[in-house]
Design a protein around this motif. Structure first.
Motif, PDB file in Angstrom:
ATOM      1  N   ILE A 114       1.108  -1.581   0.021  1.00  0.00           N
ATOM      2  CA  ILE A 114       0.038  -0.162   0.041  1.00  0.00           C
ATOM      3  C   ILE A 114       0.937   1.011  -0.262  1.00  0.00           C
ATOM      4  O   ILE A 114       0.893   2.156  -0.584  1.00  0.00           O
ATOM      5  CB  ILE A 114      -1.030   0.265   1.468  1.00  0.00           C
ATOM      6  CG1 ILE A 114      -2.141  -1.559   0.900  1.00  0.00           C
ATOM      7  CG2 ILE A 114      -1.709   1.124   1.648  1.00  0.00           C
ATOM      8  CD1 ILE A 114      -3.158  -1.372   1.486  1.00  0.00           C
ATOM      9  N   LEU A 115       1.883   1.380   1.206  1.00  0.00           N
ATOM     10  CA  LEU A 115       2.542   2.428   0.740  1.00  0.00           C
ATOM     11  C   LEU A 115       3.791   2.399  -0.244  1.00  0.00           C
ATOM     12  O   LEU A 115       4.102   4.033  -1.026  1.00  0.00           O
ATOM     13  CB  LEU A 115       3.997   1.975   2.308  1.00  0.00           C
ATOM     14  CG  LEU A 115       3.125   2.360   3.314  1.00  0.00           C
ATOM     15  CD1 LEU A 115       4.588   2.020   4.857  1.00  0.00           C
ATOM     16  CD2 LEU A 115       2.529   3.297   3.616  1.00  0.00           C
ATOM     17  N   ALA A 116       3.983   1.240  -1.194  1.00  0.00           N
ATOM     18  CA  ALA A 116       4.914   1.484  -2.454  1.00  0.00           C
ATOM     19  C   ALA A 116       3.921   2.488  -3.155  1.00  0.00           C
ATOM     20  O   ALA A 116       4.528   3.097  -4.226  1.00  0.00           O
ATOM     21  CB  ALA A 116       4.875  -0.017  -2.591  1.00  0.00           C
ATOM     22  N   VAL A 117       1.943   2.385  -3.715  1.00  0.00           N
ATOM     23  CA  VAL A 117       1.542   1.860  -4.547  1.00  0.00           C
ATOM     24  C   VAL A 117       1.416   3.713  -4.244  1.00  0.00           C
ATOM     25  O   VAL A 117       1.215   4.421  -5.035  1.00  0.00           O
ATOM     26  CB  VAL A 117       0.328   1.446  -4.485  1.00  0.00           C
ATOM     27  CG1 VAL A 117       0.767  -0.053  -5.168  1.00  0.00           C
ATOM     28  CG2 VAL A 117      -0.367   1.228  -3.381  1.00  0.00           C
ATOM     29  N   THR A 173      10.149   0.316  -0.057  1.00  0.00           N
ATOM     30  CA  THR A 173       9.427   0.398   0.137  1.00  0.00           C
ATOM     31  C   THR A 173       9.672   1.206  -1.134  1.00  0.00           C
ATOM     32  O   THR A 173       8.736   1.619  -1.964  1.00  0.00           O
ATOM     33  CB  THR A 173       8.331   0.865   1.022  1.00  0.00           C
ATOM     34  OG1 THR A 173       7.309  -0.089   2.192  1.00  0.00           O
ATOM     35  CG2 THR A 173       7.079   1.752   0.858  1.00  0.00           C
ATOM     36  N   PHE A 174       9.983   1.810  -0.462  1.00  0.00           N
ATOM     37  CA  PHE A 174      10.798   3.080  -2.123  1.00  0.00           C
ATOM     38  C   PHE A 174      11.398   2.662  -3.182  1.00  0.00           C
ATOM     39  O   PHE A 174      10.764   2.919  -3.819  1.00  0.00           O
ATOM     40  CB  PHE A 174      12.070   3.675  -1.349  1.00  0.00           C
ATOM     41  CG  PHE A 174      12.392   4.692  -2.406  1.00  0.00           C
ATOM     42  CD1 PHE A 174      11.592   6.522  -2.138  1.00  0.00           C
ATOM     43  CD2 PHE A 174      13.478   4.750  -3.024  1.00  0.00           C
ATOM     44  CE1 PHE A 174      12.175   7.212  -2.950  1.00  0.00           C
ATOM     45  CE2 PHE A 174      14.280   6.225  -3.792  1.00  0.00           C
ATOM     46  CZ  PHE A 174      13.149   6.834  -3.837  1.00  0.00           C
ATOM     47  N   VAL A 175      11.941   1.248  -3.741  1.00  0.00           N
ATOM     48  CA  VAL A 175      12.650   0.511  -4.120  1.00  0.00           C
ATOM     49  C   VAL A 175      11.315  -0.004  -5.352  1.00  0.00           C
ATOM     50  O   VAL A 175      11.363   0.261  -6.802  1.00  0.00           O
ATOM     51  CB  VAL A 175      13.045  -0.266  -3.416  1.00  0.00           C
ATOM     52  CG1 VAL A 175      13.090  -1.442  -4.738  1.00  0.00           C
ATOM     53  CG2 VAL A 175      14.293  -0.143  -3.286  1.00  0.00           C
ATOM     54  N   ILE A 176       9.930   0.009  -4.143  1.00  0.00           N
ATOM     55  CA  ILE A 176       9.317  -0.973  -5.406  1.00  0.00           C
ATOM     56  C   ILE A 176       8.081   0.280  -5.933  1.00  0.00           C
ATOM     57  O   ILE A 176       7.748   0.391  -7.471  1.00  0.00           O
ATOM     58  CB  ILE A 176       8.227  -2.034  -4.121  1.00  0.00           C
ATOM     59  CG1 ILE A 176       8.683  -2.873  -3.613  1.00  0.00           C
ATOM     60  CG2 ILE A 176       6.284  -1.661  -5.190  1.00  0.00           C
ATOM     61  CD1 ILE A 176       7.959  -3.699  -2.841  1.00  0.00           C
ATOM     62  N   ALA A 177       8.054   1.887  -5.261  1.00  0.00           N
ATOM     63  CA  ALA A 177       7.573   3.076  -5.714  1.00  0.00           C
ATOM     64  C   ALA A 177       8.710   3.222  -6.922  1.00  0.00           C
ATOM     65  O   ALA A 177       7.246   3.930  -8.355  1.00  0.00           O
ATOM     66  CB  ALA A 177       7.354   3.740  -4.861  1.00  0.00           C
ATOM     67  N   GLN A 237       0.344  -6.120  -8.132  1.00  0.00           N
ATOM     68  CA  GLN A 237       2.406  -6.035  -8.390  1.00  0.00           C
ATOM     69  C   GLN A 237       2.930  -6.037  -7.785  1.00  0.00           C
ATOM     70  O   GLN A 237       4.033  -6.689  -7.022  1.00  0.00           O
ATOM     71  CB  GLN A 237       2.078  -5.348  -9.471  1.00  0.00           C
ATOM     72  CG  GLN A 237       3.445  -5.691  -9.965  1.00  0.00           C
ATOM     73  CD  GLN A 237       3.950  -4.488 -11.242  1.00  0.00           C
ATOM     74  OE1 GLN A 237       3.184  -4.034 -12.031  1.00  0.00           O
ATOM     75  NE2 GLN A 237       5.017  -4.716 -11.868  1.00  0.00           N
ATOM     76  N   ALA A 238       2.777  -4.603  -6.624  1.00  0.00           N
ATOM     77  CA  ALA A 238       3.880  -4.665  -5.589  1.00  0.00           C
ATOM     78  C   ALA A 238       3.737  -5.959  -4.163  1.00  0.00           C
ATOM     79  O   ALA A 238       5.000  -5.778  -3.898  1.00  0.00           O
ATOM     80  CB  ALA A 238       3.226  -3.065  -4.308  1.00  0.00           C
TER      81      ALA A 238
END
Length: 321
Positions: A114-117, A173-177, A237-238
């Motif tokens: 959720i944080l990543a998206v 989280t930042f990498v997936i974002a 996907q995240a």
């Protein structure tokens, strides 16, 4: 004689006059493409919502449910099958309750997803809107960043960044974002390119509004609905990316029990204790299918099928009654 006009209204219809029957029957309407798409959209929304809520609600309320301690080991109860001695999903190789580990691990996986998206949606919306509206060198820079990002192998890039900065939750989280923002930016850019050529934008310029005001007050509110649907689809996907990183050992480290780590720990016993891998995998599959079906249903939903249209139809029915 002069004819007089009745000011009370039009003359009543002739009761002897028969209306011509329509060639369009309810059967034809039910078989129409628009009706089929609306029915399929409603079915996707309902099925997707049920599948997603079956996973999200127990994960969200895991701390208030009567679950066992997910980290409490009992070597005398190792690898118990499901529905044995009060263990609904059985136990793992250390005697820990598998259901508790899945629900508590889902909190970490969903939090990261959720944080990543949200971060990727914010980055993609801002950069895509600026590229589509301002054009020029801004569009060129953003487009080159998009092309460079999409040309890199996704999983290899994630593993490299995690290896450099450590497998902590903020880093993952930042990498997936960063890995997901190009899809949102491309869609937002194309929507803004169409929106900025509409007459109301020209009228706003004539009224003296600046470029930033037009972008933030008029264009972004009109494209954010379509962008939010893509953000919803990227949630699945995240979660998969986080599970893949955890499975490879690059996810959040212990004591966090993520879905990918649970599957990785149980893969050595897949031939004798199938539930250690199958049940966490089914939870991931159920969530991904639910989110994808919900996003597809909302995207394919025809215009005029929202809450406002429903309230309008109910009010019209009440007036006729």
């Amino acid at each position: 004689m002069t004819a007089t006009l009745d000011a009370s209204g039009p003359a009543p219809a002739d009761p002897t006059r028969r209306e011509r029957p329509s060639a369009v029957t309810p059967k034809h309407l039910a078989a129409a493409g628009a009706t089929r798409r609306a029915r399929d959209s409603r079915l996707k929304i309902w099925v997707g919502s049920v599948c997603a809520l079956i996973v999200i609600l127990p994960v969200a309320f895991a701390r208030v449910l009567p679950l066992q301690n997910p980290d409490a080991t009992d070597l005398g109860s190792r690898r118990l099958p499901p529905l044995t001695d009060g263990h609904l999903f059985g136990t793992d190789q250390l005697g820990r309750d598998l259901l508790a580990r899945i629900l508590y691990g889902g909190q970490v996986s969903l939090l990261v997803g959720i944080l990543a998206v949200l971060v990727s949606g914010l980055i993609g919306l801002v950069l895509g809107s600026m590229a589509g509206y301002f054009g020029g060198w801004v569009d060129t820079v953003v487009s080159r960043l998009l092309e460079a990002q999409l040309s890199l192998p996704l999983l290899m890039m994630l593993l490299l960044v995690v290896a450099l900065f450590g497998p902590s939750i903020p880093v993952i989280t930042f990498v997936i974002a960063i890995a997901q923002w190009p899809e949102i930016a491309r869609l937002t850019r194309s929507l803004v390119l169409v929106e900025r050529e509409k007459p109301y934008i020209a009228a706003s310029r004539v009224l003296g509004l600046g470029k930033t005001a037009i972008l933030t007050r008029h264009i972004v509110p009109n494209v954010i609905k379509q962008t939010s649907l893509v953000v919803l689809l990227l949630l699945a996907q995240a979660v998969l990316l986080e599970s893949a990183l955890s499975y490879l050992g690059a996810g959040p480290q212990r004591p966090f029990a993520t879905w990918g780590r649970i599957i990785s720990d149980g893969q050595d016993y897949i031939t004798t204790s199938w539930w250690l891998v199958t049940l966490p995998g089914l939870v991931i599959v159920l969530l991904v299918i639910g989110v994808n079906l919900l996003g597809d249903g909302l995207r394919d939903r025809p215009a005029g099928s929202g809450l406002r249209a429903l309230l309008g139809r109910l009010a019209l029915t009440g007036k006729k009654a």
